[in-house]
Design a protein around this motif. Structure first.
Motif, PDB file in Angstrom:
ATOM      1  N   LEU A   1       0.820  -1.206   0.000  1.00  0.00           N
ATOM      2  CA  LEU A   1       0.000   0.000   0.000  1.00  0.00           C
ATOM      3  C   LEU A   1       0.856   1.258   0.000  1.00  0.00           C
ATOM      4  O   LEU A   1       0.612   2.201  -0.773  1.00  0.00           O
ATOM      5  N   LEU A   2       1.881   1.290   0.842  1.00  0.00           N
ATOM      6  CA  LEU A   2       2.762   2.458   0.898  1.00  0.00           C
ATOM      7  C   LEU A   2       3.518   2.643  -0.415  1.00  0.00           C
ATOM      8  O   LEU A   2       3.676   3.765  -0.905  1.00  0.00           O
ATOM      9  N   ASN A   3       3.996   1.535  -0.986  1.00  0.00           N
ATOM     10  CA  ASN A   3       4.756   1.623  -2.233  1.00  0.00           C
ATOM     11  C   ASN A   3       3.919   2.140  -3.390  1.00  0.00           C
ATOM     12  O   ASN A   3       4.441   2.786  -4.296  1.00  0.00           O
ATOM     13  N   PHE A   4       2.622   1.829  -3.373  1.00  0.00           N
ATOM     14  CA  PHE A   4       1.769   2.244  -4.478  1.00  0.00           C
ATOM     15  C   PHE A   4       1.240   3.671  -4.328  1.00  0.00           C
ATOM     16  O   PHE A   4       0.533   4.159  -5.215  1.00  0.00           O
ATOM     17  N   LEU A   5       1.594   4.352  -3.234  1.00  0.00           N
ATOM     18  CA  LEU A   5       1.193   5.744  -3.100  1.00  0.00           C
ATOM     19  C   LEU A   5       1.869   6.574  -4.191  1.00  0.00           C
ATOM     20  O   LEU A   5       3.075   6.432  -4.443  1.00  0.00           O
ATOM     21  N   PRO A   6       1.138   7.470  -4.850  1.00  0.00           N
ATOM     22  CA  PRO A   6       1.724   8.280  -5.930  1.00  0.00           C
ATOM     23  C   PRO A   6       2.553   9.442  -5.388  1.00  0.00           C
ATOM     24  O   PRO A   6       2.328  10.612  -5.728  1.00  0.00           O
ATOM     25  N   VAL A   7       3.499   9.113  -4.528  1.00  0.00           N
ATOM     26  CA  VAL A   7       4.361  10.116  -3.898  1.00  0.00           C
ATOM     27  C   VAL A   7       5.743  10.052  -4.545  1.00  0.00           C
ATOM     28  O   VAL A   7       6.294   8.960  -4.707  1.00  0.00           O
ATOM     29  N   PRO A   8       6.312  11.175  -4.949  1.00  0.00           N
ATOM     30  CA  PRO A   8       7.644  11.155  -5.565  1.00  0.00           C
ATOM     31  C   PRO A   8       8.656  10.400  -4.706  1.00  0.00           C
ATOM     32  O   PRO A   8       8.724  10.603  -3.497  1.00  0.00           O
ATOM     33  N   GLY A   9       9.396   9.531  -5.336  1.00  0.00           N
ATOM     34  CA  GLY A   9      10.370   8.714  -4.626  1.00  0.00           C
ATOM     35  C   GLY A   9       9.870   7.320  -4.319  1.00  0.00           C
ATOM     36  O   GLY A   9      10.660   6.432  -4.000  1.00  0.00           O
ATOM     37  N   LEU A  10       8.548   7.098  -4.420  1.00  0.00           N
ATOM     38  CA  LEU A  10       7.965   5.782  -4.192  1.00  0.00           C
ATOM     39  C   LEU A  10       7.560   5.159  -5.524  1.00  0.00           C
ATOM     40  O   LEU A  10       7.424   5.838  -6.536  1.00  0.00           O
ATOM     41  N   ASP A  11       7.342   3.852  -5.502  1.00  0.00           N
ATOM     42  CA  ASP A  11       7.052   3.144  -6.735  1.00  0.00           C
ATOM     43  C   ASP A  11       5.752   3.594  -7.382  1.00  0.00           C
ATOM     44  O   ASP A  11       5.615   3.561  -8.607  1.00  0.00           O
ATOM     45  N   GLY A  12       4.783   3.984  -6.562  1.00  0.00           N
ATOM     46  CA  GLY A  12       3.514   4.438  -7.115  1.00  0.00           C
ATOM     47  C   GLY A  12       3.690   5.631  -8.033  1.00  0.00           C
ATOM     48  O   GLY A  12       3.041   5.723  -9.091  1.00  0.00           O
ATOM     49  N   TYR A  13       4.568   6.546  -7.639  1.00  0.00           N
ATOM     50  CA  TYR A  13       4.842   7.692  -8.507  1.00  0.00           C
ATOM     51  C   TYR A  13       5.591   7.236  -9.758  1.00  0.00           C
ATOM     52  O   TYR A  13       5.356   7.759 -10.847  1.00  0.00           O
ATOM     53  N   GLY A  14       6.471   6.239  -9.592  1.00  0.00           N
ATOM     54  CA  GLY A  14       7.197   5.721 -10.746  1.00  0.00           C
ATOM     55  C   GLY A  14       6.277   5.105 -11.778  1.00  0.00           C
ATOM     56  O   GLY A  14       6.579   5.116 -12.973  1.00  0.00           O
ATOM     57  N   VAL A  15       5.137   4.575 -11.324  1.00  0.00           N
ATOM     58  CA  VAL A  15       4.168   3.985 -12.252  1.00  0.00           C
ATOM     59  C   VAL A  15       3.530   5.059 -13.127  1.00  0.00           C
ATOM     60  O   VAL A  15       3.345   4.875 -14.332  1.00  0.00           O
ATOM     61  N   ILE A  16       3.184   6.193 -12.533  1.00  0.00           N
ATOM     62  CA  ILE A  16       2.486   7.238 -13.291  1.00  0.00           C
ATOM     63  C   ILE A  16       3.421   8.268 -13.917  1.00  0.00           C
ATOM     64  O   ILE A  16       3.019   8.994 -14.835  1.00  0.00           O
ATOM     65  N   GLU A  17       4.673   8.313 -13.453  1.00  0.00           N
ATOM     66  CA  GLU A  17       5.601   9.341 -13.930  1.00  0.00           C
ATOM     67  C   GLU A  17       5.770   9.362 -15.442  1.00  0.00           C
ATOM     68  O   GLU A  17       5.797  10.444 -16.050  1.00  0.00           O
ATOM     69  N   PRO A  18       5.908   8.208 -16.118  1.00  0.00           N
ATOM     70  CA  PRO A  18       6.109   8.250 -17.571  1.00  0.00           C
ATOM     71  C   PRO A  18       4.945   8.886 -18.329  1.00  0.00           C
ATOM     72  O   PRO A  18       5.105   9.281 -19.492  1.00  0.00           O
ATOM     73  N   TRP A  19       3.788   9.000 -17.697  1.00  0.00           N
ATOM     74  CA  TRP A  19       2.605   9.518 -18.369  1.00  0.00           C
ATOM     75  C   TRP A  19       2.377  11.002 -18.061  1.00  0.00           C
ATOM     76  O   TRP A  19       1.413  11.605 -18.566  1.00  0.00           O
ATOM     77  N   LEU A  20       3.259  11.580 -17.253  1.00  0.00           N
ATOM     78  CA  LEU A  20       3.152  12.995 -16.913  1.00  0.00           C
ATOM     79  C   LEU A  20       3.944  13.837 -17.899  1.00  0.00           C
ATOM     80  O   LEU A  20       4.873  13.357 -18.552  1.00  0.00           O
ATOM     81  N   SER A  21       3.606  15.110 -17.976  1.00  0.00           N
ATOM     82  CA  SER A  21       4.324  16.008 -18.889  1.00  0.00           C
ATOM     83  C   SER A  21       5.759  16.215 -18.408  1.00  0.00           C
ATOM     84  O   SER A  21       6.050  16.106 -17.212  1.00  0.00           O
ATOM     85  N   HIS A  22       6.633  16.497 -19.351  1.00  0.00           N
ATOM     86  CA  HIS A  22       8.047  16.693 -19.011  1.00  0.00           C
ATOM     87  C   HIS A  22       8.211  17.860 -18.037  1.00  0.00           C
ATOM     88  O   HIS A  22       8.998  17.771 -17.085  1.00  0.00           O
ATOM     89  N   GLY A  23       7.470  18.931 -18.247  1.00  0.00           N
ATOM     90  CA  GLY A  23       7.584  20.094 -17.376  1.00  0.00           C
ATOM     91  C   GLY A  23       7.159  19.790 -15.949  1.00  0.00           C
ATOM     92  O   GLY A  23       7.817  20.219 -15.000  1.00  0.00           O
ATOM     93  N   PHE A  24       6.078  19.029 -15.799  1.00  0.00           N
ATOM     94  CA  PHE A  24       5.609  18.679 -14.460  1.00  0.00           C
ATOM     95  C   PHE A  24       6.619  17.791 -13.750  1.00  0.00           C
ATOM     96  O   PHE A  24       6.889  17.961 -12.558  1.00  0.00           O
ATOM     97  N   ARG A  25       7.201  16.843 -14.492  1.00  0.00           N
ATOM     98  CA  ARG A  25       8.205  15.953 -13.887  1.00  0.00           C
ATOM     99  C   ARG A  25       9.425  16.735 -13.425  1.00  0.00           C
ATOM    100  O   ARG A  25      10.013  16.419 -12.386  1.00  0.00           O
ATOM    101  N   ARG A  26       9.822  17.716 -14.190  1.00  0.00           N
ATOM    102  CA  ARG A  26      10.976  18.538 -13.808  1.00  0.00           C
ATOM    103  C   ARG A  26      10.687  19.310 -12.525  1.00  0.00           C
ATOM    104  O   ARG A  26      11.582  19.503 -11.688  1.00  0.00           O
TER     105      ARG A  26
END
Length: 270
Positions: A181-206
């Motif tokens: 549950l903690l890993n799937f949280l969409p928080v930067p630095g956790l795996d959950g964020y890594g799942v959605i990060e490729p689908w975010l805009s380049h500017g937002f990721r920066r």
């Protein structure tokens, strides 16, 4: 794509095999109640502690291995030379975050804290789905581990299983569910964020990138807030209950794990 990986790079580490051996021996000691038969008092009976801790470290190794193995088949052959495919916890780029801190959190509060991941050379991997799958592979391993731990409960196959061993499995399952549950949280630095990060805009990721190193600390701080902690564990217990493990069994598993506190009469095996 995997032809550059040598047999040595894929050989299971003796360190990992040693941890598995500790888990097996401690599990046998819990099952047979070896300490009690040997006259060891509850305050000195560390069998549940050793079993759960070793099993928890095994799950952490498998979590990181899943990241690495998925990355390998997605195009990053560098994971072999880095030793990630050997299941050796000492090969991780952040051994403190991957192993030491998660184990300490289990000892302190019974929370399956996610650890630092292996270093993946993302530039070698093409395709957003592959990047998402690499991030998801780790916590999915925790989900699978939780399903295996709870299988005797939801299969109603507990006849003949000693109460102490059942409690230890229940607590281990709780750790796996909380880690997933903690890993799937969409928080930067956790795996959950890594799942959605490729689908975010380049500017937002920066913009988000500078906060990634502090994501885990942010989650840690939130869990110390009583209201947040209560809601978090309510969700955890709801999930484990759905898997056939009731809150009392997980509680007793935690009490037996923290053997230095002495025996809790509520959790005394019949």
């Amino acid at each position: 794509m995997t032809t550059a990986i040598s047999r040595r790079d894929r050989r299971i580490s003796p360190v990992f095999l040693g941890i598995v051996a500790v888990m097996a021996v401690a599990g046998w000691a819990v099952w047979t109640d070896f300490a009690a038969r040997a006259g060891v008092t509850a305050r000195l009976d560390a069998s549940v502690f050793l079993f759960v801790t070793a099993a928890w470290i095994v799950s952490l190794c498998l979590h990181e291995y899943a990241h690495a193995r998925t990355a390998l088949h997605s195009g990053d052959i560098s994971v072999g030379a880095k030793g990630y495919l050997t299941l050796n916890p000492l090969k991780y780029t952040h051994a403190l975050l991957s192993i030491v801190l998660p184990v300490l959190f289990v000892i302190m509060g019974g929370i399956g804290l996610p650890g630092g991941a292996v270093f993946i050379e993302r530039g070698r991997i093409q395709g957003r789905w592959k990047h998402s799958l690499i991030s998801a592979a780790g916590p999915l391993t925790n989900v699978l581990f939780a399903v295996v731990c709870t299988a005797p409960f939801w299969l109603d196959a507990l006849d003949g299983v000693p109460a102490t061993f059942r409690f230890a499995l229940a607590f281990l399952a709780l750790l796996q569910v909380s880690a997933a549950l903690l890993n799937f949280l969409p928080v930067p630095g956790l795996d959950g964020y890594g799942v959605i990060e490729p689908w975010l805009s380049h500017g937002f990721r920066r913009q988000i990138e500078p906060f990634a190193p502090f994501g885990l600390l942010f989650v840690f701080a939130l869990l110390w807030v009583p209201e947040v902690n209560r809601v978090f564990f309510d969700v955890i217990y709801a999930i484990t209950d759905g898997l056939g493990v009731n809150e009392a069994e997980a509680y007793c598993g935690r009490e037996l794990f923290q053997f230095w506190r002495g025996e809790n009469p509520i959790c005394a095996a019949p």
